[in-house]
Design a protein around this motif. Sequence first.
Motif, PDB file in Angstrom:
ATOM      1  N   ILE A 249      32.108  30.087  41.557  1.00 29.85           N
ATOM      2  CA  ILE A 249      32.267  31.297  41.949  1.00 29.85           C
ATOM      3  C   ILE A 249      33.287  32.221  41.881  1.00 29.85           C
ATOM      4  CG2 ILE A 249      31.152  33.705  42.501  1.00 29.85           C
ATOM      5  CD1 ILE A 249      28.304  32.115  41.277  1.00 29.85           C
ATOM      6  N   VAL A 250      34.267  32.975  42.017  1.00 31.29           N
ATOM      7  CA  VAL A 250      35.211  33.474  42.607  1.00 31.29           C
ATOM      8  C   VAL A 250      35.647  34.344  42.890  1.00 31.29           C
ATOM      9  CG1 VAL A 250      37.009  31.145  41.597  1.00 31.29           C
ATOM     10  CG2 VAL A 250      37.290  33.106  40.313  1.00 31.29           C
ATOM     11  N   GLU A 251      34.476  34.932  42.166  1.00 30.62           N
ATOM     12  CA  GLU A 251      34.404  37.027  42.339  1.00 30.62           C
ATOM     13  C   GLU A 251      33.247  36.775  41.838  1.00 30.62           C
ATOM     14  OE1 GLU A 251      38.025  39.318  40.833  1.00 30.62           O
ATOM     15  OE2 GLU A 251      36.146  41.414  41.838  1.00 30.62           O
ATOM     16  N   THR A 252      32.549  37.932  43.311  1.00 27.65           N
ATOM     17  CA  THR A 252      31.435  38.913  42.618  1.00 27.65           C
ATOM     18  C   THR A 252      31.089  39.657  43.095  1.00 27.65           C
ATOM     19  OG1 THR A 252      30.313  38.400  45.263  1.00 27.65           O
ATOM     20  CG2 THR A 252      29.784  36.982  43.572  1.00 27.65           C
ATOM     21  N   ALA A 253      30.831  41.052  42.282  1.00 34.39           N
ATOM     22  CA  ALA A 253      31.251  42.655  42.473  1.00 34.39           C
ATOM     23  C   ALA A 253      30.398  43.233  41.322  1.00 34.39           C
ATOM     24  CB  ALA A 253      32.391  42.865  42.136  1.00 34.39           C
ATOM     25  N   ASN A 254      30.405  44.773  41.915  1.00 36.50           N
ATOM     26  CA  ASN A 254      29.528  45.623  40.601  1.00 36.50           C
ATOM     27  C   ASN A 254      30.573  45.561  39.846  1.00 36.50           C
ATOM     28  OD1 ASN A 254      27.322  45.750  42.644  1.00 36.50           O
ATOM     29  ND2 ASN A 254      28.293  47.643  43.877  1.00 36.50           N
ATOM     30  N   VAL A 255      29.614  45.499  38.488  1.00 36.81           N
ATOM     31  CA  VAL A 255      30.362  45.569  37.108  1.00 36.81           C
ATOM     32  C   VAL A 255      31.619  46.841  37.181  1.00 36.81           C
ATOM     33  CG1 VAL A 255      28.813  46.808  35.894  1.00 36.81           C
ATOM     34  CG2 VAL A 255      30.660  45.256  34.974  1.00 36.81           C
ATOM     35  N   HIS A 256      31.293  47.963  37.525  1.00 41.87           N
ATOM     36  CA  HIS A 256      33.032  49.045  37.750  1.00 41.87           C
ATOM     37  C   HIS A 256      33.702  48.337  38.550  1.00 41.87           C
ATOM     38  CE1 HIS A 256      30.166  51.330  34.610  1.00 41.87           C
ATOM     39  NE2 HIS A 256      28.916  51.174  35.329  1.00 41.87           N
ATOM     40  N   ASP A 257      33.504  48.252  39.633  1.00 41.63           N
ATOM     41  CA  ASP A 257      34.609  47.430  41.174  1.00 41.63           C
ATOM     42  C   ASP A 257      35.138  46.415  39.712  1.00 41.63           C
ATOM     43  OD1 ASP A 257      33.195  49.369  42.909  1.00 41.63           O
ATOM     44  OD2 ASP A 257      32.074  47.404  44.212  1.00 41.63           O
ATOM     45  N   VAL A 258      35.136  45.591  39.406  1.00 36.96           N
ATOM     46  CA  VAL A 258      35.650  44.449  38.453  1.00 36.96           C
ATOM     47  C   VAL A 258      36.898  45.291  37.872  1.00 36.96           C
ATOM     48  CG1 VAL A 258      35.402  42.615  36.817  1.00 36.96           C
ATOM     49  CG2 VAL A 258      34.173  42.951  39.320  1.00 36.96           C
ATOM     50  N   TYR A 259      36.437  45.680  36.792  1.00 44.39           N
ATOM     51  CA  TYR A 259      37.003  47.013  35.929  1.00 44.39           C
ATOM     52  C   TYR A 259      38.228  47.563  36.646  1.00 44.39           C
ATOM     53  CZ  TYR A 259      34.420  44.986  31.984  1.00 44.39           C
ATOM     54  OH  TYR A 259      33.654  44.930  31.366  1.00 44.39           O
ATOM     55  N   GLY A 260      38.013  48.484  38.044  1.00 48.54           N
ATOM     56  CA  GLY A 260      38.605  49.291  38.582  1.00 48.54           C
ATOM     57  C   GLY A 260      40.103  48.427  39.259  1.00 48.54           C
ATOM     58  N   ALA A 261      39.387  47.211  40.516  1.00 46.55           N
ATOM     59  CA  ALA A 261      40.075  47.095  40.639  1.00 46.55           C
ATOM     60  C   ALA A 261      39.788  45.649  41.006  1.00 46.55           C
ATOM     61  CB  ALA A 261      40.510  47.656  41.717  1.00 46.55           C
ATOM     62  N   PRO A 262      40.046  44.626  39.634  1.00 44.93           N
ATOM     63  CA  PRO A 262      39.942  43.255  40.605  1.00 44.93           C
ATOM     64  C   PRO A 262      40.485  42.524  41.436  1.00 44.93           C
ATOM     65  CG  PRO A 262      40.601  43.066  38.581  1.00 44.93           C
ATOM     66  CD  PRO A 262      41.086  44.256  38.319  1.00 44.93           C
ATOM     67  N   ALA A 263      39.684  41.713  42.024  1.00 42.82           N
ATOM     68  CA  ALA A 263      40.214  41.451  43.268  1.00 42.82           C
ATOM     69  C   ALA A 263      40.141  39.839  43.369  1.00 42.82           C
ATOM     70  CB  ALA A 263      39.439  41.575  44.958  1.00 42.82           C
ATOM     71  N   HIS A 264      40.098  39.160  42.117  1.00 40.44           N
ATOM     72  CA  HIS A 264      40.723  37.456  41.819  1.00 40.44           C
ATOM     73  C   HIS A 264      41.817  37.976  41.038  1.00 40.44           C
ATOM     74  CE1 HIS A 264      40.663  33.217  41.367  1.00 40.44           C
ATOM     75  NE2 HIS A 264      40.217  33.284  42.620  1.00 40.44           N
ATOM     76  N   SER A 329      32.821  40.057  46.014  1.00 36.51           N
ATOM     77  CA  SER A 329      33.721  39.502  48.024  1.00 36.51           C
ATOM     78  C   SER A 329      34.815  38.269  46.793  1.00 36.51           C
ATOM     79  CB  SER A 329      32.848  38.048  47.950  1.00 36.51           C
ATOM     80  OG  SER A 329      32.030  37.964  47.045  1.00 36.51           O
ATOM     81  N   SER A 330      35.388  38.124  46.985  1.00 37.60           N
ATOM     82  CA  SER A 330      36.828  37.167  46.546  1.00 37.60           C
ATOM     83  C   SER A 330      37.161  36.017  46.845  1.00 37.60           C
ATOM     84  CB  SER A 330      37.859  38.150  46.167  1.00 37.60           C
ATOM     85  OG  SER A 330      39.003  37.319  45.651  1.00 37.60           O
ATOM     86  N   ALA A 331      37.159  34.600  46.059  1.00 34.72           N
ATOM     87  CA  ALA A 331      37.253  33.210  46.804  1.00 34.72           C
ATOM     88  C   ALA A 331      39.742  33.742  46.420  1.00 34.72           C
ATOM     89  CB  ALA A 331      37.099  32.328  46.102  1.00 34.72           C
ATOM     90  N   CYS A 332      39.970  34.624  47.166  1.00 39.47           N
ATOM     91  CA  CYS A 332      41.616  34.405  47.082  1.00 39.47           C
ATOM     92  C   CYS A 332      41.688  34.764  48.550  1.00 39.47           C
ATOM     93  CB  CYS A 332      42.032  35.316  46.056  1.00 39.47           C
ATOM     94  SG  CYS A 332      44.095  35.499  45.990  1.00 39.47           S
ATOM     95  N   HIS A 333      43.014  34.022  48.616  1.00 40.80           N
ATOM     96  CA  HIS A 333      43.333  34.726  51.024  1.00 40.80           C
ATOM     97  C   HIS A 333      44.167  35.419  49.581  1.00 40.80           C
ATOM     98  CE1 HIS A 333      42.717  30.119  51.004  1.00 40.80           C
ATOM     99  NE2 HIS A 333      43.286  29.642  50.460  1.00 40.80           N
ATOM    100  N   TYR A 334      44.826  35.848  48.788  1.00 39.40           N
ATOM    101  CA  TYR A 334      45.368  36.991  48.918  1.00 39.40           C
ATOM    102  C   TYR A 334      45.052  38.185  48.266  1.00 39.40           C
ATOM    103  CZ  TYR A 334      49.175  33.887  50.641  1.00 39.40           C
ATOM    104  OH  TYR A 334      48.941  32.420  51.640  1.00 39.40           O
TER     105      TYR A 334
END
Length: 348
Positions: A249-264, A329-334
């Motif tokens: 899993i590389v990103e978990t979030a509420n669905v609207h957060d993912v669309y608004g500004a993905p973190a991965h 959460s996001s599995a990205c260093h950046y």
Amino acid sequence: MTAQATFEPAQGDTGTAALLEVENLHVEFRTRRGVVNAVNGIDYVLRERETLAILGESGSGKSVSAQAIMGIIDSPPGFVTQGAVRYRGDDLLTMPTSDRRRIRGEQIAMIFQDALSALNPVFSVGWQLAEMYRVHRGTSRREARKLAIELMDRVRIPSAAERVDSYPHEFSGGMRQRIMIAMAMALDPAILIADEPTTALDVTVQAQIMQLLADLQTESGLGLILITHDLGVVADVADRIAVMYAGKIVETANVHDVYGAPAHPYTKGLIASIPRADQKGSQLEPIRGAPPSLMRIPSGCSFHPRCNYARQRCTEDVPTLYEVDPSRSSACHYWQEVINDTGGSHGQ
Ligand code: SF4
């Protein structure tokens, strides 16, 4: 300084209890050509009345992880090598086989993409639905037929009483998928896992099936896991999303957060490749390259060969899930750079 995300507790801030907890699940397939590392340590929690979408390209491990939960992986070659899958606190992977079968038959149901091959062509749909009650509940033939018609009504098959004796091939693809959903709902499961339930259907029928699943979930309060490669399909029905890549899993979030500004960057790429009504005529941007072979997963961050944000550290350090905020959460260093980058669709 970024805190690392930990496994979510059974009782979270939503106040609803955990139905299913998947913890550090690993699945591999031992083949003559080598070991396929299909699922490489995933964690998630499904709560009552929640819809969790598990999203990823083909080969990301999303379907294999669901099959591991259901205990339907062919072994050999497939093996669950580590982890726990707890249903209401009890680990399905270590409990006696008879208990596991009962829970998987009655409490956790699954539907698949290909309804035609999942239904038996030589029995009427009514017979197949009634069989669920006869086998699991010992219901009489007459009562089971009545319940089968009620189920067909519940999944909105028109003229259910007249069609109960029809065979699977006499229904359209969308209606067959409704029958599969009816079979899955027959025993009132607490959890329904839908693996690419609409992939074989046209767009209009896709939307109807998604709406049906959402309605059934609201009516019965079940926890729904939607497995899909198509972020567009789940946007309106999912509460939370877990994005998978190369068995993690590389990103978990509420669905609207993912669309608004993905973190991965991978999620960002998936969003950029969805056709949007408000951007007719503009070019979609597919993610460059292809998913890696699960026999040779790249070092460091497995997404680095395809990532426009990648730098030297990404080829060496495996990112764990960093906490972006308490629900995300996001599995990205950046990830901070990714989330703040409103320029290109995926950092180009
Ligand atoms: Fe890209 Fe590096 Fe983040 Fe991986 S860790 S997604 S390669 S920026």
